[in-house]
Design a protein around this motif. Structure first.
Motif, PDB file in Angstrom:
ATOM      1  N   TYR A   1       0.822  -1.211   0.000  1.00  0.00           N
ATOM      2  CA  TYR A   1       0.000   0.000   0.000  1.00  0.00           C
ATOM      3  C   TYR A   1       0.859   1.264   0.000  1.00  0.00           C
ATOM      4  CZ  TYR A   1      -3.857  -3.170   0.766  1.00  0.00           C
ATOM      5  OH  TYR A   1      -4.778  -4.178   0.610  1.00  0.00           O
ATOM      6  N   LEU A   2       2.008   1.210   0.632  1.00  0.00           N
ATOM      7  CA  LEU A   2       2.947   2.330   0.516  1.00  0.00           C
ATOM      8  C   LEU A   2       3.273   2.594  -0.946  1.00  0.00           C
ATOM      9  CD1 LEU A   2       5.484   1.671   3.420  1.00  0.00           C
ATOM     10  CD2 LEU A   2       4.173   3.782   3.106  1.00  0.00           C
ATOM     11  N   ASP A   3       3.477   1.529  -1.696  1.00  0.00           N
ATOM     12  CA  ASP A   3       3.800   1.656  -3.119  1.00  0.00           C
ATOM     13  C   ASP A   3       2.657   2.284  -3.913  1.00  0.00           C
ATOM     14  OD1 ASP A   3       6.216   0.455  -2.559  1.00  0.00           O
ATOM     15  OD2 ASP A   3       5.619  -1.531  -3.277  1.00  0.00           O
ATOM     16  N   MET A   4       1.430   2.187  -3.379  1.00  0.00           N
ATOM     17  CA  MET A   4       0.260   2.768  -4.041  1.00  0.00           C
ATOM     18  C   MET A   4      -0.006   4.200  -3.586  1.00  0.00           C
ATOM     19  SD  MET A   4      -2.210  -0.602  -3.828  1.00  0.00           S
ATOM     20  CE  MET A   4      -3.635   0.194  -4.561  1.00  0.00           C
ATOM     21  N   GLY A   5       0.792   4.676  -2.609  1.00  0.00           N
ATOM     22  CA  GLY A   5       0.638   6.047  -2.143  1.00  0.00           C
ATOM     23  C   GLY A   5      -0.040   6.198  -0.802  1.00  0.00           C
ATOM     24  N   VAL A   6      -0.375   5.086  -0.150  1.00  0.00           N
ATOM     25  CA  VAL A   6      -0.986   5.164   1.178  1.00  0.00           C
ATOM     26  C   VAL A   6       0.065   5.606   2.195  1.00  0.00           C
ATOM     27  CG1 VAL A   6      -2.093   3.836   3.026  1.00  0.00           C
ATOM     28  CG2 VAL A   6      -2.692   3.379   0.623  1.00  0.00           C
ATOM     29  N   SER A   7      -0.317   6.503   3.104  1.00  0.00           N
ATOM     30  CA  SER A   7       0.630   6.983   4.111  1.00  0.00           C
ATOM     31  C   SER A   7       0.121   6.823   5.541  1.00  0.00           C
ATOM     32  CB  SER A   7       0.989   8.455   3.859  1.00  0.00           C
ATOM     33  OG  SER A   7      -0.175   9.266   3.844  1.00  0.00           O
ATOM     34  N   LEU A   8      -1.182   6.652   5.728  1.00  0.00           N
ATOM     35  CA  LEU A   8      -1.762   6.496   7.067  1.00  0.00           C
ATOM     36  C   LEU A   8      -2.211   5.044   7.234  1.00  0.00           C
ATOM     37  CD1 LEU A   8      -2.909   8.323   9.593  1.00  0.00           C
ATOM     38  CD2 LEU A   8      -5.106   7.752   8.545  1.00  0.00           C
ATOM     39  N   PHE A   9      -1.642   4.373   8.228  1.00  0.00           N
ATOM     40  CA  PHE A   9      -1.948   2.962   8.440  1.00  0.00           C
ATOM     41  C   PHE A   9      -2.556   2.752   9.821  1.00  0.00           C
ATOM     42  CE2 PHE A   9       1.244   3.016   5.164  1.00  0.00           C
ATOM     43  CZ  PHE A   9       0.820   2.025   4.280  1.00  0.00           C
ATOM     44  N   VAL A  10      -3.766   2.210   9.849  1.00  0.00           N
ATOM     45  CA  VAL A  10      -4.392   1.784  11.090  1.00  0.00           C
ATOM     46  C   VAL A  10      -4.248   0.269  11.131  1.00  0.00           C
ATOM     47  CG1 VAL A  10      -6.503   1.713  12.457  1.00  0.00           C
ATOM     48  CG2 VAL A  10      -6.006   3.716  11.048  1.00  0.00           C
ATOM     49  N   VAL A  11      -3.419  -0.216  12.041  1.00  0.00           N
ATOM     50  CA  VAL A  11      -3.059  -1.638  12.067  1.00  0.00           C
ATOM     51  C   VAL A  11      -3.811  -2.332  13.203  1.00  0.00           C
ATOM     52  CG1 VAL A  11      -1.168  -3.299  12.133  1.00  0.00           C
ATOM     53  CG2 VAL A  11      -0.765  -0.995  11.229  1.00  0.00           C
ATOM     54  N   GLY A  12      -4.720  -3.218  12.840  1.00  0.00           N
ATOM     55  CA  GLY A  12      -5.458  -3.969  13.841  1.00  0.00           C
ATOM     56  C   GLY A  12      -6.187  -3.061  14.825  1.00  0.00           C
ATOM     57  N   SER A  13      -6.217  -3.513  16.066  1.00  0.00           N
ATOM     58  CA  SER A  13      -6.857  -2.761  17.145  1.00  0.00           C
ATOM     59  C   SER A  13      -6.202  -3.145  18.452  1.00  0.00           C
ATOM     60  CB  SER A  13      -8.357  -3.080  17.205  1.00  0.00           C
ATOM     61  OG  SER A  13      -8.560  -4.415  17.650  1.00  0.00           O
ATOM     62  N   ASP A  14      -6.537  -2.438  19.518  1.00  0.00           N
ATOM     63  CA  ASP A  14      -6.021  -2.820  20.824  1.00  0.00           C
ATOM     64  C   ASP A  14      -6.419  -4.254  21.159  1.00  0.00           C
ATOM     65  OD1 ASP A  14      -8.705  -1.948  20.960  1.00  0.00           O
ATOM     66  OD2 ASP A  14      -8.552  -1.479  23.087  1.00  0.00           O
ATOM     67  N   GLN A  15      -7.619  -4.647  20.750  1.00  0.00           N
ATOM     68  CA  GLN A  15      -8.093  -6.002  21.040  1.00  0.00           C
ATOM     69  C   GLN A  15      -7.336  -7.056  20.243  1.00  0.00           C
ATOM     70  OE1 GLN A  15     -12.286  -5.621  20.264  1.00  0.00           O
ATOM     71  NE2 GLN A  15     -12.677  -4.496  22.156  1.00  0.00           N
ATOM     72  N   SER A  16      -7.087  -6.798  18.958  1.00  0.00           N
ATOM     73  CA  SER A  16      -6.365  -7.786  18.155  1.00  0.00           C
ATOM     74  C   SER A  16      -4.907  -7.890  18.590  1.00  0.00           C
ATOM     75  CB  SER A  16      -6.450  -7.440  16.662  1.00  0.00           C
ATOM     76  OG  SER A  16      -5.727  -6.272  16.348  1.00  0.00           O
ATOM     77  N   LEU A  17      -4.324  -6.756  19.009  1.00  0.00           N
ATOM     78  CA  LEU A  17      -2.953  -6.790  19.510  1.00  0.00           C
ATOM     79  C   LEU A  17      -2.870  -7.623  20.792  1.00  0.00           C
ATOM     80  CD1 LEU A  17      -1.975  -3.037  18.979  1.00  0.00           C
ATOM     81  CD2 LEU A  17      -1.129  -4.982  17.655  1.00  0.00           C
ATOM     82  N   LEU A  18      -3.833  -7.444  21.675  1.00  0.00           N
ATOM     83  CA  LEU A  18      -3.871  -8.214  22.913  1.00  0.00           C
ATOM     84  C   LEU A  18      -4.088  -9.699  22.634  1.00  0.00           C
ATOM     85  CD1 LEU A  18      -4.023  -8.401  26.021  1.00  0.00           C
ATOM     86  CD2 LEU A  18      -6.466  -7.841  25.844  1.00  0.00           C
ATOM     87  N   ARG A  19      -5.011  -9.999  21.736  1.00  0.00           N
ATOM     88  CA  ARG A  19      -5.298 -11.393  21.410  1.00  0.00           C
ATOM     89  C   ARG A  19      -4.068 -12.085  20.814  1.00  0.00           C
ATOM     90  NH1 ARG A  19      -9.253 -10.559  18.316  1.00  0.00           N
ATOM     91  NH2 ARG A  19      -8.195 -10.752  16.322  1.00  0.00           N
ATOM     92  N   ALA A  20      -3.370 -11.398  19.906  1.00  0.00           N
ATOM     93  CA  ALA A  20      -2.183 -11.984  19.277  1.00  0.00           C
ATOM     94  C   ALA A  20      -1.093 -12.243  20.309  1.00  0.00           C
ATOM     95  CB  ALA A  20      -1.678 -11.063  18.171  1.00  0.00           C
TER      96      ALA A  20
END
Length: 254
Positions: free
Chosen positions: A224-243
């Motif tokens: 997505y960086l290669d497509m021009g995306v610059s703002l990334f929302v990665v998962g959530s607090d819940q998914s980070l905790l679960r992982a």
């Protein structure tokens, strides 16, 4: 903040790479934990998580105290929802279903005082509980408040050339899951969704507009960086905790 320190809005509009996560648990302590982890921002999810104004208040207080930019994903584009988040001290808002230019214009007006329709009060946190004068509060709020518009409908993709050219939106945030629903498919990897993402990125890139996207893992970011995306929302607090919790296992015996 000194003049030499760029605001979050400036960094966003300059399309600097920014990484954050969705915040879905009403807990000011977790805001402090994420702030200490070095994230660029969080998005407090008042659209799909249990955040009313009372629940937003301590979380935005914690983010402000920790110096962590906090956007609030509001449940709708009505002025009171947007105004409430900004009055509590949110860095900005993420507005759902920006389907057309008229909706983006409405979102922008709700965020701004001058040229907009935001109701004035300097008595909440954003105005220093009255310590910030009227002129200063209006100027600072209009300069720094962020408006992120979610592109998550087929109608928005079809109108993307007009939407991407609108200054009211600081960033276009691609919602792949809702796009899948809008296109009548049930997989964010469907060709129709992928083509919609490419269309949005191309239109934004041609207008110098920042683009954001939600991903599950940082390993997805480069494409997505290669497509021009610059703002990334990665998962959530819940998914980070679960992982992290799922990794708490003894190694399998040989």
């Amino acid at each position: 903040m000194t003049d030499a320190t760029p605001t979050f809005r400036q960094r966003l509009r300059e399309r600097q790479p920014l990484v954050g996560t969705f915040f879905k648990t009403p807990s000011h302590q977790l805001v402090e934990v994420l702030a200490g982890a070095g994230l660029d921002f969080i998005v407090i999810d008042a659209e799909h998580a249990p955040f009313d104004r009372a629940a937003l208040d301590p979380c935005l207080l914690a983010a402000r105290a920790a110096g962590l930019p906090a956007l609030v994903r509001v449940a709708g584009v009505d002025g009171p929802e947007i105004q409430g988040a900004l009055d509590l001290g949110a860095t900005g808002i993420v507005a759902p279903h920006a389907r057309n230019a008229a909706t983006v214009r409405r979102i922008g007006a709700a965020v701004r005082y001058r040229g907009g329709v935001r109701g004035f009060s300097n008595s909440p946190r954003a105005g220093g509980y009255g310590a910030t004068g009227m002129a200063e509060h209006i100027a600072c709020s209009d300069r720094d408040s962020v408006a992120v518009c979610q592109i998550e409908d087929r109608e928005a993709v079809e109108a993307i050339e007009a939407i991407a050219g609108m200054d009211e939106a600081d960033c276009l945030f691609i919602g792949r899951a809702d796009l899948a629903v809008s296109y009548g498919v049930d997989d964010v990897g469907d060709p129709a969704v992928k083509e919609a993402v490419r269309t949005v990125c191309a239109a934004a890139r041609s207008r110098g507009k920042a683009v954001g996207i939600h991903i599950g893992h940082m390993r997805e970011a480069q494409a997505y960086l290669d497509m021009g995306v610059s703002l990334f929302v990665v998962g959530s607090d819940q998914s980070l905790l679960r992982a992290a919790a799922a990794g708490l296992r003894f190694p399998a015996s040989a």
